[in-house]
Design a protein around this motif. Structure first.
Motif, PDB file in Angstrom:
ATOM      1  N   ASP A   1     129.682 -15.946 -61.417  1.00  0.00           N
ATOM      2  CA  ASP A   1     130.192 -16.746 -62.509  1.00  0.00           C
ATOM      3  C   ASP A   1     129.491 -17.675 -63.469  1.00  0.00           C
ATOM      4  O   ASP A   1     128.631 -17.802 -62.772  1.00  0.00           O
ATOM      5  CB  ASP A   1     131.390 -16.861 -61.768  1.00  0.00           C
TER       6      ASP A   1
ATOM      7  N   THR B   1     131.656 -19.841 -65.018  1.00  0.00           N
ATOM      8  CA  THR B   1     132.082 -21.471 -64.820  1.00  0.00           C
ATOM      9  C   THR B   1     131.931 -21.188 -62.895  1.00  0.00           C
ATOM     10  O   THR B   1     133.344 -20.731 -62.679  1.00  0.00           O
ATOM     11  CB  THR B   1     133.785 -21.354 -65.552  1.00  0.00           C
TER      12      THR B   1
ATOM     13  N   SER C   1     133.254 -12.739 -66.435  1.00  0.00           N
ATOM     14  CA  SER C   1     134.281 -14.163 -66.807  1.00  0.00           C
ATOM     15  C   SER C   1     135.257 -13.803 -66.836  1.00  0.00           C
ATOM     16  O   SER C   1     135.275 -13.141 -67.153  1.00  0.00           O
ATOM     17  CB  SER C   1     133.276 -15.567 -67.449  1.00  0.00           C
ATOM     18  N   GLY C   2     136.139 -14.589 -66.682  1.00  0.00           N
ATOM     19  CA  GLY C   2     137.921 -14.313 -67.324  1.00  0.00           C
ATOM     20  C   GLY C   2     137.298 -14.861 -68.882  1.00  0.00           C
ATOM     21  O   GLY C   2     138.904 -15.148 -68.957  1.00  0.00           O
ATOM     22  N   TYR C   3     136.986 -15.399 -69.130  1.00  0.00           N
ATOM     23  CA  TYR C   3     137.129 -15.770 -70.438  1.00  0.00           C
ATOM     24  C   TYR C   3     136.235 -14.749 -71.466  1.00  0.00           C
ATOM     25  O   TYR C   3     134.839 -14.926 -71.620  1.00  0.00           O
ATOM     26  CB  TYR C   3     136.258 -17.007 -70.593  1.00  0.00           C
ATOM     27  N   SER C   4     137.204 -13.958 -72.298  1.00  0.00           N
ATOM     28  CA  SER C   4     136.448 -12.495 -72.966  1.00  0.00           C
ATOM     29  C   SER C   4     135.945 -12.761 -73.608  1.00  0.00           C
ATOM     30  O   SER C   4     135.445 -11.939 -74.547  1.00  0.00           O
ATOM     31  CB  SER C   4     138.038 -12.046 -73.272  1.00  0.00           C
ATOM     32  N   ASN C   5     136.670 -14.548 -74.584  1.00  0.00           N
ATOM     33  CA  ASN C   5     135.432 -14.893 -75.354  1.00  0.00           C
ATOM     34  C   ASN C   5     134.288 -15.561 -75.401  1.00  0.00           C
ATOM     35  O   ASN C   5     133.730 -15.991 -76.832  1.00  0.00           O
ATOM     36  CB  ASN C   5     136.622 -15.797 -76.728  1.00  0.00           C
ATOM     37  N   ASP C   6     133.930 -15.208 -74.215  1.00  0.00           N
ATOM     38  CA  ASP C   6     132.726 -16.007 -73.841  1.00  0.00           C
ATOM     39  C   ASP C   6     131.629 -14.795 -74.617  1.00  0.00           C
ATOM     40  O   ASP C   6     131.747 -13.915 -74.586  1.00  0.00           O
ATOM     41  CB  ASP C   6     132.201 -16.463 -72.914  1.00  0.00           C
TER      42      ASP C   6
ATOM     43  N   SER D   1     126.913  -7.371 -68.302  1.00  0.00           N
ATOM     44  CA  SER D   1     128.462  -7.882 -67.755  1.00  0.00           C
ATOM     45  C   SER D   1     129.701  -7.067 -67.436  1.00  0.00           C
ATOM     46  O   SER D   1     130.136  -6.239 -67.426  1.00  0.00           O
ATOM     47  CB  SER D   1     128.824  -9.414 -68.929  1.00  0.00           C
TER      48      SER D   1
ATOM     49  N   GLU E   1     133.945  -8.236 -67.449  1.00  0.00           N
ATOM     50  CA  GLU E   1     135.099  -9.023 -67.461  1.00  0.00           C
ATOM     51  C   GLU E   1     136.163  -8.783 -66.167  1.00  0.00           C
ATOM     52  O   GLU E   1     136.436  -8.480 -65.956  1.00  0.00           O
ATOM     53  CB  GLU E   1     135.983  -8.665 -68.553  1.00  0.00           C
ATOM     54  N   LYS E   2     137.413 -10.459 -65.715  1.00  0.00           N
ATOM     55  CA  LYS E   2     137.854 -10.387 -64.346  1.00  0.00           C
ATOM     56  C   LYS E   2     138.894 -10.233 -65.287  1.00  0.00           C
ATOM     57  O   LYS E   2     139.410 -10.856 -66.498  1.00  0.00           O
ATOM     58  CB  LYS E   2     137.624 -11.962 -64.047  1.00  0.00           C
TER      59      LYS E   2
END
Length: 88
Positions: A2, A4, A31-36, A50, A52-53
């Motif tokens: 993860d 974060t 990550s759950g932050y799709s803009n990362d 990668s 996405e969560k």
């Protein structure tokens, strides 16, 4: 991994530490932050893939299978190791 982790090293820092120990390690970032940016460009951040969560277990399985089955180049040999041993 993860990206974060509250109060922790986080995925990027952990990936750097793991790559120092084992450059051939297989690493997947989640990550759950799709803009990362690490999700869009995992290789640029030391990851092999990668996801996405939230994700379905089938999707995680497909990513892990792809990463584990990917052919990786052999590490470059030290040219000095290719020299013949001196006689004697």
């Amino acid at each position: 991994m993860d990206l974060t982790i509250a109060g922790g090293l986080g995925g990027r820092g952990a990936a750097e530490a793991i790559r120092e120990l084992d450059p051939q390690a297989r690493l997947v970032v989640a990550s759950g932050y799709s803009n990362d940016p690490a999700l869009a460009n995992p290789h640029g951040f030391g990851f092999d893939a990668s996801i996405e969560k939230p994700f379905l277990i089938q999707d995680l399985g497909a990513v892990l299978r792809d990463v584990l089955e990917a052919v990786r180049p052999e590490p470059a040999s030290d040219p000095r190791s290719l020299r013949p041993e001196p006689n004697g």
